[in-house]
Design a protein around this motif. Sequence first.
Motif, mmCIF file in Angstrom:
data_model
loop_
_atom_site.group_PDB
_atom_site.id
_atom_site.type_symbol
_atom_site.label_atom_id
_atom_site.label_comp_id
_atom_site.label_asym_id
_atom_site.label_seq_id
_atom_site.Cartn_x
_atom_site.Cartn_y
_atom_site.Cartn_z
ATOM 1 N N VAL A 1 0.867 -1.176 0.000
ATOM 2 C CA VAL A 1 0.000 0.000 0.000
ATOM 3 C C VAL A 1 0.904 1.226 0.000
ATOM 4 C CG1 VAL A 1 -1.811 1.247 1.242
ATOM 5 C CG2 VAL A 1 -1.731 -1.265 1.338
ATOM 6 N N THR A 2 0.685 2.144 -0.950
ATOM 7 C CA THR A 2 1.485 3.364 -1.007
ATOM 8 C C THR A 2 0.579 4.579 -0.877
ATOM 9 O OG1 THR A 2 1.382 3.536 -3.417
ATOM 10 C CG2 THR A 2 3.227 2.280 -2.482
ATOM 11 N N ALA A 3 1.122 5.636 -0.305
ATOM 12 C CA ALA A 3 0.372 6.881 -0.146
ATOM 13 C C ALA A 3 1.331 8.004 0.178
ATOM 14 C CB ALA A 3 -0.661 6.747 0.968
ATOM 15 N N GLU B 1 6.774 11.282 10.233
ATOM 16 C CA GLU B 1 7.033 10.854 11.619
ATOM 17 C C GLU B 1 5.730 10.610 12.375
ATOM 18 O OE1 GLU B 1 9.954 9.847 12.785
ATOM 19 O OE2 GLU B 1 10.691 10.279 10.779
ATOM 20 N N ALA B 2 4.722 11.445 12.161
ATOM 21 C CA ALA B 2 3.416 11.237 12.814
ATOM 22 C C ALA B 2 2.787 9.941 12.312
ATOM 23 C CB ALA B 2 2.491 12.417 12.548
ATOM 24 N N TRP B 3 2.900 9.670 11.003
ATOM 25 C CA TRP B 3 2.341 8.446 10.428
ATOM 26 C C TRP B 3 3.002 7.223 11.071
ATOM 27 C CZ3 TRP B 3 4.611 4.676 7.152
ATOM 28 C CH2 TRP B 3 3.709 3.791 6.565
ATOM 29 N N LEU B 4 4.305 7.268 11.243
ATOM 30 C CA LEU B 4 5.007 6.141 11.846
ATOM 31 C C LEU B 4 4.573 5.889 13.291
ATOM 32 C CD1 LEU B 4 8.574 6.727 10.405
ATOM 33 C CD2 LEU B 4 7.066 4.779 9.908
ATOM 34 N N LYS B 5 4.236 6.936 14.023
ATOM 35 C CA LYS B 5 3.800 6.778 15.416
ATOM 36 C C LYS B 5 2.459 6.062 15.540
ATOM 37 C CE LYS B 5 6.328 10.750 17.102
ATOM 38 N NZ LYS B 5 6.233 12.121 17.603
ATOM 39 N N SER C 1 6.132 -1.114 7.786
ATOM 40 C CA SER C 1 6.090 0.251 7.255
ATOM 41 C C SER C 1 7.401 0.619 6.582
ATOM 42 C CB SER C 1 5.818 1.238 8.391
ATOM 43 O OG SER C 1 4.607 0.937 9.032
ATOM 44 N N TYR C 2 7.292 1.472 5.554
ATOM 45 C CA TYR C 2 8.457 1.943 4.807
ATOM 46 C C TYR C 2 8.312 3.434 4.553
ATOM 47 C CZ TYR C 2 8.572 -3.041 3.725
ATOM 48 O OH TYR C 2 8.574 -4.404 3.816
ATOM 49 N N VAL C 3 9.431 4.144 4.533
ATOM 50 C CA VAL C 3 9.440 5.557 4.164
ATOM 51 C C VAL C 3 10.414 5.753 3.008
ATOM 52 C CG1 VAL C 3 8.808 6.312 6.486
ATOM 53 C CG2 VAL C 3 11.212 6.164 5.872
ATOM 54 N N ALA C 4 10.154 6.776 2.221
ATOM 55 C CA ALA C 4 11.012 7.067 1.067
ATOM 56 C C ALA C 4 12.377 7.546 1.542
ATOM 57 C CB ALA C 4 10.359 8.122 0.185
ATOM 58 N N VAL D 1 5.068 7.131 1.627
ATOM 59 C CA VAL D 1 5.224 5.988 2.520
ATOM 60 C C VAL D 1 4.605 4.755 1.874
ATOM 61 C CG1 VAL D 1 5.215 7.427 4.597
ATOM 62 C CG2 VAL D 1 3.055 6.470 3.745
ATOM 63 N N ALA D 2 4.936 3.608 2.444
ATOM 64 C CA ALA D 2 4.365 2.353 1.975
ATOM 65 C C ALA D 2 4.249 1.396 3.154
ATOM 66 C CB ALA D 2 5.243 1.728 0.889
ATOM 67 N N SER D 3 3.405 0.417 2.998
ATOM 68 C CA SER D 3 3.336 -0.671 3.968
ATOM 69 C C SER D 3 3.057 -1.949 3.215
ATOM 70 C CB SER D 3 2.270 -0.416 5.045
ATOM 71 O OG SER D 3 1.001 -0.235 4.469
ATOM 72 N N THR D 4 3.521 -3.062 3.762
ATOM 73 C CA THR D 4 3.236 -4.370 3.177
ATOM 74 C C THR D 4 2.427 -5.170 4.186
ATOM 75 O OG1 THR D 4 5.354 -5.242 3.978
ATOM 76 C CG2 THR D 4 5.292 -4.434 1.708
ATOM 77 N N TRP D 5 1.562 -6.039 3.663
ATOM 78 C CA TRP D 5 0.660 -6.833 4.505
ATOM 79 C C TRP D 5 0.446 -8.200 3.887
ATOM 80 C CZ3 TRP D 5 -1.001 -4.413 8.894
ATOM 81 C CH2 TRP D 5 -0.877 -3.026 8.937
ATOM 82 N N ASP D 6 0.291 -9.195 4.732
ATOM 83 C CA ASP D 6 -0.158 -10.513 4.280
ATOM 84 C C ASP D 6 -1.681 -10.504 4.352
ATOM 85 O OD1 ASP D 6 2.413 -11.498 3.940
ATOM 86 O OD2 ASP D 6 2.525 -12.253 5.990
ATOM 87 N N VAL D 7 -2.324 -11.007 3.305
ATOM 88 C CA VAL D 7 -3.785 -10.981 3.231
ATOM 89 C C VAL D 7 -4.291 -12.409 3.039
ATOM 90 C CG1 VAL D 7 -5.776 -10.055 1.987
ATOM 91 C CG2 VAL D 7 -3.705 -8.680 2.226
ATOM 92 N N PRO D 8 -4.834 -13.026 4.109
ATOM 93 C CA PRO D 8 -5.284 -14.410 3.997
ATOM 94 C C PRO D 8 -6.531 -14.578 3.139
ATOM 95 C CG PRO D 8 -5.768 -13.556 6.172
ATOM 96 C CD PRO D 8 -4.968 -12.515 5.458
#
Length: 88
Positions: free
Chosen positions: A6-8, A14-18, A36-39, A46-53
Amino acid sequence: MPRIVVTAAVRDVEAWLKFKPEMITQMSAVASDGTSYVATDGSNLVASTWDVPDMEAFQAAQTALSPEMAEAMEQYGMIPPVTVYIER
């Protein structure tokens, strides 16, 4: 199990990471193992990865965004559009 990315853009990285613990709670009904990932260029991307069952449940949750999830996204400072990539 499919993995999504997921990217946005966000107002404040820093607030998003908290808010990561709350984000994990919000996503736990349809996804797990969030990371979570930051550029590296210092931008607000930012981006995040997730496992989706259950991809159908995930897509239904995205289509009918709950008021709680919409509020959480606003609180995290996410700026639409949010892009979701599915591992193939």
